[in-house]
Design a protein around this motif. Structure first.
Motif, PDB file in Angstrom:
ATOM      1  N   ILE A 224      -6.350  -6.182  -0.612  1.00 59.56           N
ATOM      2  CA  ILE A 224      -5.522  -5.282   0.195  1.00 59.56           C
ATOM      3  C   ILE A 224      -4.530  -4.536  -0.701  1.00 59.56           C
ATOM      4  CG2 ILE A 224      -3.712  -5.266   1.954  1.00 59.56           C
ATOM      5  CD1 ILE A 224      -5.376  -7.552   3.317  1.00 59.56           C
ATOM      6  N   ALA A 225      -3.964  -5.275  -1.662  1.00 57.64           N
ATOM      7  CA  ALA A 225      -3.025  -4.634  -2.586  1.00 57.64           C
ATOM      8  C   ALA A 225      -3.721  -3.536  -3.387  1.00 57.64           C
ATOM      9  CB  ALA A 225      -2.431  -5.684  -3.523  1.00 57.64           C
ATOM     10  N   TRP A 226      -4.967  -3.796  -3.742  1.00 58.78           N
ATOM     11  CA  TRP A 226      -5.756  -2.820  -4.492  1.00 58.78           C
ATOM     12  C   TRP A 226      -5.891  -1.519  -3.684  1.00 58.78           C
ATOM     13  CZ3 TRP A 226     -11.213  -4.330  -6.778  1.00 58.78           C
ATOM     14  CH2 TRP A 226     -11.687  -3.269  -7.566  1.00 58.78           C
ATOM     15  N   VAL A 227      -6.274  -1.661  -2.410  1.00 59.53           N
ATOM     16  CA  VAL A 227      -6.434  -0.485  -1.561  1.00 59.53           C
ATOM     17  C   VAL A 227      -5.101   0.240  -1.401  1.00 59.53           C
ATOM     18  CG1 VAL A 227      -7.033   0.314   0.747  1.00 59.53           C
ATOM     19  CG2 VAL A 227      -8.408  -1.467  -0.341  1.00 59.53           C
ATOM     20  N   GLU A 228      -4.036  -0.521  -1.202  1.00 55.70           N
ATOM     21  CA  GLU A 228      -2.716   0.102  -1.080  1.00 55.70           C
ATOM     22  C   GLU A 228      -2.373   0.886  -2.331  1.00 55.70           C
ATOM     23  OE1 GLU A 228       0.721  -2.011   0.681  1.00 55.70           O
ATOM     24  OE2 GLU A 228      -0.725  -3.648   0.545  1.00 55.70           O
ATOM     25  N   PHE A 229      -2.705   0.301  -3.467  1.00 58.49           N
ATOM     26  CA  PHE A 229      -2.425   0.960  -4.736  1.00 58.49           C
ATOM     27  C   PHE A 229      -3.148   2.292  -4.804  1.00 58.49           C
ATOM     28  CE2 PHE A 229      -4.606   1.850  -8.712  1.00 58.49           C
ATOM     29  CZ  PHE A 229      -3.533   2.224  -9.503  1.00 58.49           C
ATOM     30  N   ARG A 230      -4.450   2.262  -4.467  1.00 61.75           N
ATOM     31  CA  ARG A 230      -5.229   3.507  -4.522  1.00 61.75           C
ATOM     32  C   ARG A 230      -4.593   4.571  -3.648  1.00 61.75           C
ATOM     33  NH1 ARG A 230     -10.602   3.859  -6.124  1.00 61.75           N
ATOM     34  NH2 ARG A 230     -10.918   5.286  -4.391  1.00 61.75           N
ATOM     35  N   HIS A 231      -4.072   4.134  -2.497  1.00 59.60           N
ATOM     36  CA  HIS A 231      -3.443   5.104  -1.621  1.00 59.60           C
ATOM     37  C   HIS A 231      -2.129   5.584  -2.142  1.00 59.60           C
ATOM     38  CE1 HIS A 231      -5.845   5.956   1.757  1.00 59.60           C
ATOM     39  NE2 HIS A 231      -6.437   4.808   1.490  1.00 59.60           N
ATOM     40  N   GLY A 232      -1.346   4.632  -2.586  1.00 56.64           N
ATOM     41  CA  GLY A 232      -0.015   4.983  -3.055  1.00 56.64           C
ATOM     42  C   GLY A 232      -0.069   6.019  -4.148  1.00 56.64           C
ATOM     43  N   PHE A 233      -1.030   5.851  -5.066  1.00 58.51           N
ATOM     44  CA  PHE A 233      -1.018   6.729  -6.227  1.00 58.51           C
ATOM     45  C   PHE A 233      -1.896   7.949  -6.092  1.00 58.51           C
ATOM     46  CE2 PHE A 233       0.685   3.190  -8.835  1.00 58.51           C
ATOM     47  CZ  PHE A 233       1.844   3.864  -9.164  1.00 58.51           C
ATOM     48  N   GLN A 234      -3.051   7.744  -5.483  1.00 59.91           N
ATOM     49  CA  GLN A 234      -4.034   8.812  -5.583  1.00 59.91           C
ATOM     50  C   GLN A 234      -4.177   9.624  -4.312  1.00 59.91           C
ATOM     51  OE1 GLN A 234      -7.027   6.168  -6.741  1.00 59.91           O
ATOM     52  NE2 GLN A 234      -6.375   6.114  -8.860  1.00 59.91           N
ATOM     53  N   LEU A 235      -4.007   8.958  -3.186  1.00 59.03           N
ATOM     54  CA  LEU A 235      -4.348   9.648  -1.957  1.00 59.03           C
ATOM     55  C   LEU A 235      -3.197   9.715  -0.977  1.00 59.03           C
ATOM     56  CD1 LEU A 235      -7.568   7.577  -1.786  1.00 59.03           C
ATOM     57  CD2 LEU A 235      -7.556  10.018  -2.248  1.00 59.03           C
ATOM     58  N   GLY A 236      -2.083   9.120  -1.351  1.00 56.95           N
ATOM     59  CA  GLY A 236      -0.962   9.063  -0.430  1.00 56.95           C
ATOM     60  C   GLY A 236      -0.342  10.420  -0.199  1.00 56.95           C
ATOM     61  N   PRO A 237       0.663  10.451   0.660  1.00 62.40           N
ATOM     62  CA  PRO A 237       1.318  11.724   0.982  1.00 62.40           C
ATOM     63  C   PRO A 237       1.923  12.370  -0.263  1.00 62.40           C
ATOM     64  CG  PRO A 237       2.542   9.829   1.887  1.00 62.40           C
ATOM     65  CD  PRO A 237       1.229   9.318   1.410  1.00 62.40           C
ATOM     66  N   HIS A 238       2.273  11.545  -1.232  1.00 60.27           N
ATOM     67  CA  HIS A 238       2.852  12.117  -2.449  1.00 60.27           C
ATOM     68  C   HIS A 238       1.843  12.017  -3.588  1.00 60.27           C
ATOM     69  CE1 HIS A 238       6.543  11.742  -0.181  1.00 60.27           C
ATOM     70  NE2 HIS A 238       6.254  10.474  -0.001  1.00 60.27           N
ATOM     71  N   ALA A 239       0.633  12.448  -3.369  1.00 56.73           N
ATOM     72  CA  ALA A 239      -0.404  12.293  -4.378  1.00 56.73           C
ATOM     73  C   ALA A 239       0.112  12.732  -5.731  1.00 56.73           C
ATOM     74  CB  ALA A 239      -1.632  13.112  -3.995  1.00 56.73           C
ATOM     75  N   GLY A 240      -0.195  11.936  -6.732  1.00 59.73           N
ATOM     76  CA  GLY A 240       0.324  12.268  -8.046  1.00 59.73           C
ATOM     77  C   GLY A 240       1.251  11.190  -8.556  1.00 59.73           C
ATOM     78  N   GLY A 241       1.540  10.185  -7.753  1.00 63.66           N
ATOM     79  CA  GLY A 241       2.197   9.023  -8.322  1.00 63.66           C
ATOM     80  C   GLY A 241       3.556   8.661  -7.774  1.00 63.66           C
ATOM     81  N   ASP A 242       3.961   9.292  -6.669  1.00 63.26           N
ATOM     82  CA  ASP A 242       5.273   8.921  -6.160  1.00 63.26           C
ATOM     83  C   ASP A 242       5.137   7.891  -5.036  1.00 63.26           C
ATOM     84  OD1 ASP A 242       7.926   8.816  -5.841  1.00 63.26           O
ATOM     85  OD2 ASP A 242       8.057  10.614  -4.576  1.00 63.26           O
ATOM     86  N   TRP A 243       4.934   6.666  -5.458  1.00 66.65           N
ATOM     87  CA  TRP A 243       4.759   5.594  -4.501  1.00 66.65           C
ATOM     88  C   TRP A 243       6.131   5.030  -4.213  1.00 66.65           C
ATOM     89  CZ3 TRP A 243       1.451   0.664  -5.861  1.00 66.65           C
ATOM     90  CH2 TRP A 243       0.858   0.165  -4.699  1.00 66.65           C
ATOM     91  N   PRO A 244       6.564   4.974  -2.960  1.00 65.84           N
ATOM     92  CA  PRO A 244       7.915   4.442  -2.727  1.00 65.84           C
ATOM     93  C   PRO A 244       8.034   3.011  -3.243  1.00 65.84           C
ATOM     94  CG  PRO A 244       6.721   4.751  -0.657  1.00 65.84           C
ATOM     95  CD  PRO A 244       5.890   5.365  -1.734  1.00 65.84           C
ATOM     96  N   LEU A 245       9.121   2.722  -3.903  1.00 67.10           N
ATOM     97  CA  LEU A 245       9.287   1.415  -4.528  1.00 67.10           C
ATOM     98  C   LEU A 245       9.218   0.276  -3.520  1.00 67.10           C
ATOM     99  CD1 LEU A 245      12.041   1.903  -7.236  1.00 67.10           C
ATOM    100  CD2 LEU A 245       9.594   1.523  -7.549  1.00 67.10           C
ATOM    101  N   ARG A 246       9.682   0.507  -2.311  1.00 61.32           N
ATOM    102  CA  ARG A 246       9.707  -0.571  -1.329  1.00 61.32           C
ATOM    103  C   ARG A 246       8.286  -0.993  -0.950  1.00 61.32           C
ATOM    104  NH1 ARG A 246      10.935   0.056   4.795  1.00 61.32           N
ATOM    105  NH2 ARG A 246       9.532  -1.711   4.650  1.00 61.32           N
ATOM    106  N   VAL A 247       7.317  -0.119  -1.186  1.00 66.24           N
ATOM    107  CA  VAL A 247       5.925  -0.494  -0.968  1.00 66.24           C
ATOM    108  C   VAL A 247       5.309  -0.955  -2.284  1.00 66.24           C
ATOM    109  CG1 VAL A 247       3.664   0.324  -0.227  1.00 66.24           C
ATOM    110  CG2 VAL A 247       5.719   1.172   0.899  1.00 66.24           C
ATOM    111  N   GLU A 248       5.693  -0.268  -3.338  1.00 66.87           N
ATOM    112  CA  GLU A 248       5.073  -0.512  -4.635  1.00 66.87           C
ATOM    113  C   GLU A 248       5.366  -1.913  -5.168  1.00 66.87           C
ATOM    114  OE1 GLU A 248       6.138   2.435  -7.411  1.00 66.87           O
ATOM    115  OE2 GLU A 248       4.597   1.824  -8.843  1.00 66.87           O
ATOM    116  N   ILE A 249       6.637  -2.288  -5.136  1.00 65.81           N
ATOM    117  CA  ILE A 249       6.997  -3.588  -5.723  1.00 65.81           C
ATOM    118  C   ILE A 249       6.312  -4.748  -5.003  1.00 65.81           C
ATOM    119  CG2 ILE A 249       8.917  -5.153  -6.214  1.00 65.81           C
ATOM    120  CD1 ILE A 249      10.626  -2.680  -6.774  1.00 65.81           C
ATOM    121  N   PRO A 250       6.444  -4.830  -3.659  1.00 69.69           N
ATOM    122  CA  PRO A 250       5.753  -5.950  -2.998  1.00 69.69           C
ATOM    123  C   PRO A 250       4.237  -5.893  -3.179  1.00 69.69           C
ATOM    124  CG  PRO A 250       6.837  -4.537  -1.370  1.00 69.69           C
ATOM    125  CD  PRO A 250       7.310  -4.108  -2.705  1.00 69.69           C
ATOM    126  N   SER A 251       3.660  -4.690  -3.231  1.00 68.58           N
ATOM    127  CA  SER A 251       2.208  -4.595  -3.401  1.00 68.58           C
ATOM    128  C   SER A 251       1.781  -5.156  -4.746  1.00 68.58           C
ATOM    129  CB  SER A 251       1.735  -3.150  -3.303  1.00 68.58           C
ATOM    130  OG  SER A 251       1.863  -2.694  -1.993  1.00 68.58           O
TER     131      SER A 251
END
Lengths: 110, 480
Positions: free
Chosen positions: B113-140
């Motif tokens: 699940i963390a893997w999928v979240e990571f893919r979204h956070g970095f590649q496909l998320g609303p901020h594509a390009g690497g702006d993963w909010p820390l509150r999601v990133e750290i726990p993931s």
């Protein structure tokens, strides 16, 4: 919910966890471990929540496996705990016919 | 619009209430699991809580959009198809490794699940390009690391208990340094990822691989006898990682359930370690049974004079005893001898011999495991004596029958400060007037340590399969 709320819940849950388990007879350690083991299968929710956001084959495959793993954890965990606990349920009935019969059945099952 | 908004609000309120009901049931069920009479019920209550949590999640907006329902059904179906038969067919003796396996898949789910979240956070998320909010990133990232350590570690624990892997510790030179380095790699990589601008995919895989190796390395050097504590610890880890997933996904039920398991699992780990007089850090540092060479040599010096006996002799000794104590161990369980033991106990009671069972807290391979096995054979609960109750009674015991138990009766734990199990509380069977040990062979116990008890002047050994030996003794007793 803000991150502060999440962390507050986290801390409170930790205290509940400590409190609940503070005194357990040795006999119940194994079933208890197995029971808590089943409960953390709740990660299956994570798989369910992400499924509709996932895109591409890889992500879907990963999530289907994650949901499968989580389900095995939950269902297997609760069933196994139930089987263990069933062993304690039997009352010390008269040492008559019931017990040897059970023994024979077990023997045949082998 | 207004109508839609309110109905949405109502639905969200319903979902939130269901989550609250679900985790209340977890807490209530868990508290009932700590008492022998309420435990069965408690487990069922927790299971109902889980069902409610799943239903609530399926009600969440969007969860059943598109092809998701089919894929969810596929995952749930596969899991059910694998989980139910596995849980129903596993033998009571194999319970510990089954729990390890279930724990492992839980950890695996967290990591995936963390893997999928990571893919979204970095590649496909609303901020594509690497702006993963820390509150999601750290726990993931935390979940990814801990989840995969738990997955791999549990698999190794399973392998050891199932005896696919050798139960003895597998050590590499500089083990703890390597582990520290691996942990540092995981942490530093996670920090680099959080800082943000690097080739993220590689870094993420770096974390998964380092955590996987770490999981293997941590459990491999731990001896089989410590495995229950390790499984309990990994269980707590999986709980913590599930809670982290909950923070990342902002899901209350996940946070509460995961954290409760994390906390209660840590307590349970401590209780178990205490029962074996071991400390958790010492176990993780590994090497239990690593010092095998020394005690084996020492026992060799004792001359290795082992006296063997016959079923007939044992039967006579037992029949004329006043008090017989049976000390069962994992060997009895492996031989499926619990029913045969129960019959022997009855045959002896018919002759007026008092029989008690001495249960070491970690007899079998997990605390409480032996109680489960004996209960399966209908042994009355009041004949089972815990270690602290039975130890004072050994001095007035005529014969102690040790069936497939080894390490938990090893007097080296009391007498030899150099022994790896020194300090572990044992059943003091060597204090009874005579000891008869039923054993398959002279192989050492699960901890890989030789047992001076076998060479003692009061000890006799009856070699052979425990079930066959006990049955033979029983028929001799009945014939007397």
């Amino acid at each position: 919910m803000s991150i502060v709320t999440d962390i507050a819940i986290l801390v409170l849950a930790a205290f509940v966890g400590f409190e609940v388990i503070s005194k357990v007879p040795n006999t119940l350690h194994t079933p208890l471990m197995s029971g808590t083991n089943a409960i953390h299968g709740i990660v299956v929710l994570g798989g369910l929540l992400l499924m509709h956001i996932a895109s591409g084959v890889l992500e879907h495959v990963l999530l289907v496996i994650a949901v499968m793993f989580g389900t095995i954890n939950v269902i297997g965990g609760f069933l196994v705990t139930d089987r263990m606990l069933a062993m304690f349920k039997r009352k010390p009935e008269p040492v008559g016919e019931a017990a040897p019969k059970a023994a024979v059945e077990e023997g045949e099952a082998e | 619009m207004t109508f839609l908004a309110t109905s949405f609000l109502h639905k969200q309120a319903l979902i939130d209430s269901l989550y609250i009901v679900a985790f209340s049931l977890f807490i209530f069920g868990l508290s009932r699991l700590t008492g022998p009479r309420t435990a069965v019920n408690g487990n069922k209550i927790a299971a109902v809580g889980m069902a409610i949590a799943v239903v609530a999640t399926l009600l969440e907006p969007g969860v059943l959009d598109g092809s998701a329902p089919w894929l969810i059904a596929l995952g749930l179906g596969l899991g059910t198809a694998v989980g139910i038969p596995a849980a129903l067919n596993v033998k009571m003796t194999q319970m510990p490794q089954m729990v390890a396996l279930f724990n492992g898949v839980g950890g695996g789910a967290v990591a995936l699940i963390a893997w999928v979240e990571f893919r979204h956070g970095f590649q496909l998320g609303p901020h594509a390009g690497g702006d993963w909010p820390l509150r999601v990133e750290i726990p993931s990232l935390f979940a990814a690391i801990v989840g995969s350590v738990s997955f791999w570690g549990s698999n190794i624990a399973f392998g050891k208990l199932q005896e696919i892997l050798p139960g003895k510790p597998i050590k590499l030179p500089g083990q703890s340094v390597i582990n520290a380095v691996l942990l540092a790699i995981c942490t530093i990589t996670a920090i680099i990822l959080c800082a943000g601008t690097h080739s993220q995919v590689l870094f993420f895989f770096g974390i998964l691989v380092a955590a996987a190796v770490l999981g293997n390395m941590v459990v491999l050097p731990i001896g089989g006898a410590d495995m229950p504590v390790v499984i309990s610890l990994l269980n707590a880890f999986t709980g913590l990682s599930a809670a982290a997933t909950g923070v990342a996904l902002n899901n209350t039920a996940l946070i509460v359930a995961g954290m409760i398991v994390g906390a209660s699992g840590s307590i349970l780990t401590n209780l178990m370690a205490k029962a074996m007089n071991r400390s958790v850090p010492a176990i993780i540092a590994g090497g239990f049974g690593g010092a095998v060479a020394a005690p084996v040599g020492a026992a060799g010096q004792d001359g290795g004079t082992v006296r063997s006996t016959s079923a007939q002799d044992v039967a006579i000794q037992l029949s004329y005893a006043r008090l017989v104590v049976i000390a069962p161990g994992y060997g009895m369980a492996v031989a499926q001898a619990q029913h045969a033991v129960r019959e022997l106990e009855r045959a002896l009671e018919a002759k007026g011999v008092e029989v008690k069972y001495a249960i070491h807290p970690v007899a079998g391979r997990m605390p409480g495991h032996m109680n489960v096995l004996l209960a399966e054979a209908d042994v009355p609960y009041d004949l089972l004596r815990e270690m602290d109750d039975i130890n004072p009674e050994f001095s007035r015991t005529d014969v102690t029958l040790v069936i497939g138990a080894n390490d938990v009766t090893n007097p080296a734990a009391k007498n030899e400060p150099g022994s790896p199990i020194y300090g572990m509380p044992i059943l003091e069977v060597d204090k009874s007037k005579a000891v008869i040990v039923l054993k398959r062979s002279m192989a050492s116990g699960f901890a890989g340590i030789d047992n001076p008890l076998f060479y003692g002047p009061k000890t006799e050994l009856l070699f052979g399969d425990a079930k066959a030996s006990v049955s033979a003794i029983t028929s001799e007793v009945q014939a007397l």
